[in-house]
Design a protein around this motif. Structure first.
Motif, PDB file in Angstrom:
ATOM      1  N   ASN A  69       0.800  -1.215   0.000  1.00 14.72           N
ATOM      2  CA  ASN A  69       0.000   0.000   0.000  1.00 14.72           C
ATOM      3  C   ASN A  69       0.838   1.273   0.000  1.00 14.72           C
ATOM      4  N   SER A  70       1.996   1.246  -0.605  1.00 20.88           N
ATOM      5  CA  SER A  70       2.808   2.465  -0.666  1.00 20.88           C
ATOM      6  C   SER A  70       2.257   3.405  -1.741  1.00 20.88           C
ATOM      7  N   ALA A  71       2.771   4.612  -1.751  1.00 21.08           N
ATOM      8  CA  ALA A  71       2.365   5.604  -2.750  1.00 21.08           C
ATOM      9  C   ALA A  71       2.698   5.135  -4.171  1.00 21.08           C
ATOM     10  N   ALA A  72       3.627   4.219  -4.303  1.00 25.08           N
ATOM     11  CA  ALA A  72       4.038   3.735  -5.628  1.00 25.08           C
ATOM     12  C   ALA A  72       3.527   2.335  -5.930  1.00 25.08           C
ATOM     13  N   SER A  73       2.715   1.755  -5.046  1.00 24.68           N
ATOM     14  CA  SER A  73       2.248   0.379  -5.228  1.00 24.68           C
ATOM     15  C   SER A  73       1.318   0.259  -6.423  1.00 24.68           C
ATOM     16  N   LYS A  74       1.744  -0.515  -7.384  1.00 26.07           N
ATOM     17  CA  LYS A  74       0.962  -0.882  -8.562  1.00 26.07           C
ATOM     18  C   LYS A  74       1.871  -1.687  -9.480  1.00 26.07           C
ATOM     19  N   ALA A  75       1.316  -2.143 -10.584  1.00 29.78           N
ATOM     20  CA  ALA A  75       2.103  -2.874 -11.583  1.00 29.78           C
ATOM     21  C   ALA A  75       2.544  -1.901 -12.665  1.00 29.78           C
ATOM     22  N   TYR A  76       3.817  -1.945 -12.991  1.00 27.91           N
ATOM     23  CA  TYR A  76       4.389  -1.128 -14.059  1.00 27.91           C
ATOM     24  C   TYR A  76       4.656  -2.060 -15.235  1.00 27.91           C
ATOM     25  N   PRO A  77       4.084  -1.766 -16.416  1.00 28.12           N
ATOM     26  CA  PRO A  77       4.106  -2.725 -17.517  1.00 28.12           C
ATOM     27  C   PRO A  77       5.418  -2.824 -18.299  1.00 28.12           C
ATOM     28  N   SER A  78       6.379  -1.946 -18.007  1.00 29.30           N
ATOM     29  CA  SER A  78       7.635  -1.990 -18.756  1.00 29.30           C
ATOM     30  C   SER A  78       8.769  -1.422 -17.908  1.00 29.30           C
ATOM     31  N   LYS A  79       9.968  -1.691 -18.344  1.00 23.35           N
ATOM     32  CA  LYS A  79      11.155  -1.148 -17.676  1.00 23.35           C
ATOM     33  C   LYS A  79      11.074   0.369 -17.630  1.00 23.35           C
ATOM     34  N   GLU A  80      10.776   0.998 -18.748  1.00 21.14           N
ATOM     35  CA  GLU A  80      10.741   2.456 -18.813  1.00 21.14           C
ATOM     36  C   GLU A  80       9.654   3.031 -17.908  1.00 21.14           C
ATOM     37  N   ALA A  81       8.481   2.411 -17.863  1.00 15.64           N
ATOM     38  CA  ALA A  81       7.409   2.900 -16.986  1.00 15.64           C
ATOM     39  C   ALA A  81       7.854   2.851 -15.527  1.00 15.64           C
ATOM     40  N   VAL A 102       9.077   5.555 -10.800  1.00 14.96           N
ATOM     41  CA  VAL A 102       9.533   5.200  -9.456  1.00 14.96           C
ATOM     42  C   VAL A 102      11.012   5.511  -9.252  1.00 14.96           C
ATOM     43  N   ILE A 103      11.874   4.903 -10.027  1.00 16.55           N
ATOM     44  CA  ILE A 103      13.309   4.991  -9.750  1.00 16.55           C
ATOM     45  C   ILE A 103      13.859   6.403  -9.959  1.00 16.55           C
ATOM     46  N   ARG A 104      13.576   7.029 -11.075  1.00 20.68           N
ATOM     47  CA  ARG A 104      14.103   8.390 -11.295  1.00 20.68           C
ATOM     48  C   ARG A 104      13.537   9.386 -10.282  1.00 20.68           C
ATOM     49  N   PRO A 105      12.215   9.396 -10.010  1.00 20.22           N
ATOM     50  CA  PRO A 105      11.709  10.304  -8.982  1.00 20.22           C
ATOM     51  C   PRO A 105      12.265   9.990  -7.585  1.00 20.22           C
ATOM     52  N   PHE A 106      12.486   8.710  -7.308  1.00 18.22           N
ATOM     53  CA  PHE A 106      13.092   8.340  -6.019  1.00 18.22           C
ATOM     54  C   PHE A 106      14.501   8.918  -5.936  1.00 18.22           C
ATOM     55  N   ASN A 107      15.312   8.645  -6.947  1.00 18.81           N
ATOM     56  CA  ASN A 107      16.697   9.129  -6.940  1.00 18.81           C
ATOM     57  C   ASN A 107      16.772  10.656  -6.891  1.00 18.81           C
ATOM     58  N   ALA A 108      15.796  11.325  -7.488  1.00 20.82           N
ATOM     59  CA  ALA A 108      15.771  12.794  -7.474  1.00 20.82           C
ATOM     60  C   ALA A 108      15.438  13.348  -6.088  1.00 20.82           C
ATOM     61  N   ASN A 118       6.691   6.004   1.998  1.00 22.64           N
ATOM     62  CA  ASN A 118       5.692   7.071   1.874  1.00 22.64           C
ATOM     63  C   ASN A 118       6.148   8.349   2.558  1.00 22.64           C
ATOM     64  N   ASP A 119       6.850   8.214   3.685  1.00 21.67           N
ATOM     65  CA  ASP A 119       7.379   9.388   4.372  1.00 21.67           C
ATOM     66  C   ASP A 119       8.332  10.156   3.453  1.00 21.67           C
TER      67      ASP A 119
END
Length: 169
Positions: A72-84, A89-95, A159-160
Motif C-alpha cells: 500500500n505504498s504511494a508507488a504500489s501498482k504494476a508497471y508494464p515496462s522497464k521504462e514505466a 519510481v526509480i528516477r523520482p526516487f533518486n531525485a 511514503n514518508d
C-alpha cells in the motif's frame, strides 16, 4: 501382408518422425535458459556493482519487464515496462536523494528461473535525513534478463520520503 505401399509408409514414417521431433523440442530446455546458479550470479554481480556505485540491478530488466510494487505504498501498482518503472519510481526516487541508496544484501536465493533478494538499503534524502528500508525482491529471469519482478518494502518509510521530499533537478 501389409497393404501399405512404399509412399504411404514413407509419409506415415515422416509424420511420426515430425511428431517425435516436435515433442523433443518442446521438452528440451531452452537454448538460452540460465541455470539457477547463473541467475543468482548475475543478480549478485549487479547488486555488488550497485553497492560499489558502478551499476544497478535495473540493468537486468528486459524492456518489457513487468515490475509490481506490492502493498500500500504511494508507488504500489504494476508497471508494464522497464521504462514505466524507471520513469515513475526509480528516477523520482533518486531525485529525492543527495546520497543514493547503497544496498547491503542479506541473502540471495535462486531456484529454477526465480531469484529472491533480501537486502537493506540506506541513503540520504535531499532534506538531510537518512532513508533506511528493507526490501525483498522476487525476480523471474529469462535468458539472463528479469522479465517479472515483485517488490516488498516498508511502505511507511517509503511514503514518508515520497511525501516529505520534493524531487530535485
Amino acid at each position: 501382408m501389409s497393404t501399405n505401399t512404399f509412399p504411404q509408409r514413407v509419409i506415415r514414417g515422416g509424420l511420426i518422425f515430425a511428431a517425435v521431433s516436435c515433442a523433443a523440442i518442446a521438452l528440451a530446455p531452452a537454448a538460452n535458459a540460465q541455470t539457477p546458479e547463473q541467475n543468482k550470479a548475475a543478480v549478485q554481480e549487479k547488486f555488488d556493482a550497485w553497492s560499489a556505485g558502478t551499476g544497478n540491478p535495473f540493468e537486468l530488466l528486459a524492456d518489457d519487464a513487468r515490475w509490481t510494487i506490492e502493498g500500500n505504498s504511494a508507488a504500489s501498482k504494476a508497471y508494464p515496462s522497464k521504462e514505466a518503472f524507471l520513469a515513475n519510481v526509480i528516477r523520482p526516487f533518486n531525485a529525492r536523494m543527495t546520497v543514493g541508496l547503497k544496498p547491503t544484501v542479506r541473502s540471495i536465493t535462486a531456484e529454477d528461473d526465480r531469484v529472491v533478494i533480501l537486502f537493506d538499503a540506506q541513503g540520504t534524502a535531499r532534506d538531510g535525513k537518512p532513508y533506511v528500508n528493507t526490501y525483498a525482491w522476487f525476480f523471474t529471469l529469462r535468458s539472463g534478463s528479469v522479465v517479472e519482478a515483485s517488490a516488498f518494502f516498508d511502505s511507511i518509510a517509503f511514503n514518508d520520503l515520497w511525501s516529505r521530499v520534493e524531487p530535485g533537478q
